[in-house]
Design an enzyme around this catalytic site. Sequence first.
Site, PDB file in Angstrom:
ATOM      1  N   ARG A 180       0.828  -1.215   0.000  1.00  0.00           N
ATOM      2  CA  ARG A 180       0.000   0.000   0.000  1.00  0.00           C
ATOM      3  C   ARG A 180       0.863   1.266   0.000  1.00  0.00           C
ATOM      4  NH1 ARG A 180      -3.049   2.350   4.775  1.00  0.00           N
ATOM      5  NH2 ARG A 180      -4.622   3.720   3.866  1.00  0.00           N
ATOM      6  N   HIS A 238       0.386   4.013  -2.935  1.00  0.00           N
ATOM      7  CA  HIS A 238      -0.154   5.333  -2.648  1.00  0.00           C
ATOM      8  C   HIS A 238       0.826   6.450  -2.974  1.00  0.00           C
ATOM      9  CE1 HIS A 238      -3.891   4.371  -0.044  1.00  0.00           C
ATOM     10  NE2 HIS A 238      -3.649   3.388  -0.910  1.00  0.00           N
ATOM     11  N   HIS A 269      -5.546  -7.047  -3.590  1.00  0.00           N
ATOM     12  CA  HIS A 269      -6.368  -7.172  -2.390  1.00  0.00           C
ATOM     13  C   HIS A 269      -6.428  -8.613  -1.896  1.00  0.00           C
ATOM     14  CE1 HIS A 269      -8.841  -3.184  -2.557  1.00  0.00           C
ATOM     15  NE2 HIS A 269      -7.755  -3.072  -1.816  1.00  0.00           N
ATOM     16  N   TRP A 301     -10.004  -9.766   2.536  1.00  0.00           N
ATOM     17  CA  TRP A 301     -10.646 -10.150   1.278  1.00  0.00           C
ATOM     18  C   TRP A 301     -10.537 -11.655   1.033  1.00  0.00           C
ATOM     19  CZ3 TRP A 301      -8.336  -5.493   2.036  1.00  0.00           C
ATOM     20  CH2 TRP A 301      -9.004  -4.347   1.589  1.00  0.00           C
ATOM     21  N   ASP A 316     -14.792  -3.794  -5.570  1.00  0.00           N
ATOM     22  CA  ASP A 316     -14.443  -5.192  -5.846  1.00  0.00           C
ATOM     23  C   ASP A 316     -15.537  -5.859  -6.672  1.00  0.00           C
ATOM     24  OD1 ASP A 316     -12.093  -5.061  -4.189  1.00  0.00           O
ATOM     25  OD2 ASP A 316     -13.353  -5.391  -2.417  1.00  0.00           O
TER      26      ASP A 316
END
Length: 377
Positions: free
Chosen positions: A116, A120, A249, A281, A310
């Site tokens: 992440r 980002h 994910h 997930w 999703d």
Amino acid sequence: MAQYPSFLTLSPPKSQPMASLRGSAATVRLLHSASRVRLSLSSASSSLSISSSSSYSPSSLKCLRFSPLAPHIFQDQKRSSMSTVAAASDPVQLKSAREDIKELLKSKSCHPILVRLGWHDAGTYNKNIEEWPRRGGANGSLRFDIELKHAANAGLVNALKLIQPIKDKYSGVTYADLFQLASATAIEEAGGPKIPMKYGRVDVSAPEGCPEEGRLPAAGPPKPADHLREVFYRMGLNDKEIVALSGAHTLGRSRPERSGWGKPETKYTKNGPGAPGGQSWTAEWLKFDNSYFKDIKQRKDDDLLVLPTDAALFEDPSFKVYAEKYAEDQEAFFKDYAEAHAKLSNLGAKFDPQEGIVLDGVAGEKFMAAKYSSGKD
């Protein structure tokens, strides 16, 4: 990514200080590695490299002979000339940093949040803006407090805390490179594909170079498929790349106290690893595979998270072609994911040297700013 729920496995701190670039006085470091010499100037607010693409002879560096560090530079007095290459990051230090990241992953199980972190930093890129760093992208700006406090980055200060000791240890590696190195290494160490990365990204030097808030995707917009296209098309990515990247994910959890999405805990997360809680997930949320696509398609387990963005992968006709393919064919997913991740990691970056630095002989795509914007550095 982005206002997607946090992949974080650690609790947020009480404050979110700006990433420390320690030292009140400027320090000159002369780094010598084989035939590479790098001269860098570091201060409390910036880290600058003195760069050149030309070669120098020892005579052109006479002023350095009086430095106490001179013996480390002029080790071979028998050479008639010395090839010198200045770069944003040092390849030897990059390789060492990668090994330290692997040890960090083993001890902290922090694969999701490091993925992440890299995403980002890169995901703020706007292909419609020419100027660097205003165009956003992989430039290390996420280390600054003003960007860390964007809603989409909730909890990422903890990722920075995890990675900062490695940055302190390897001053010859830029933040921009370190974030992307950590992200790719986390995917690979979780069982995912080898990412064809390259390095040499230049860092933004001050908070003024941070992008405005709102460039990263949300998890529950009114029209999820349209929203994903709006955000990712702005980055120069296509439908296949959107679906492939969504497959990351397969790692991580959403925490409602940070994102507003997910359960406080499930049978898969109540015991950690790391801080317990959140909703994942996939059942094995530290393993990179194609379970994300299989589980969204089947929707048989209420303890597994499915966000509106999703679900859109199997509802939108164009996205569905790729989502169905990846649910059936993990090899195809790995191939497309590796290419998309490498492309994402280059977005908006300014490379020094311009062609980038390749580790292990695994070359990424040749970066050309014009491919992503109308594009001048």
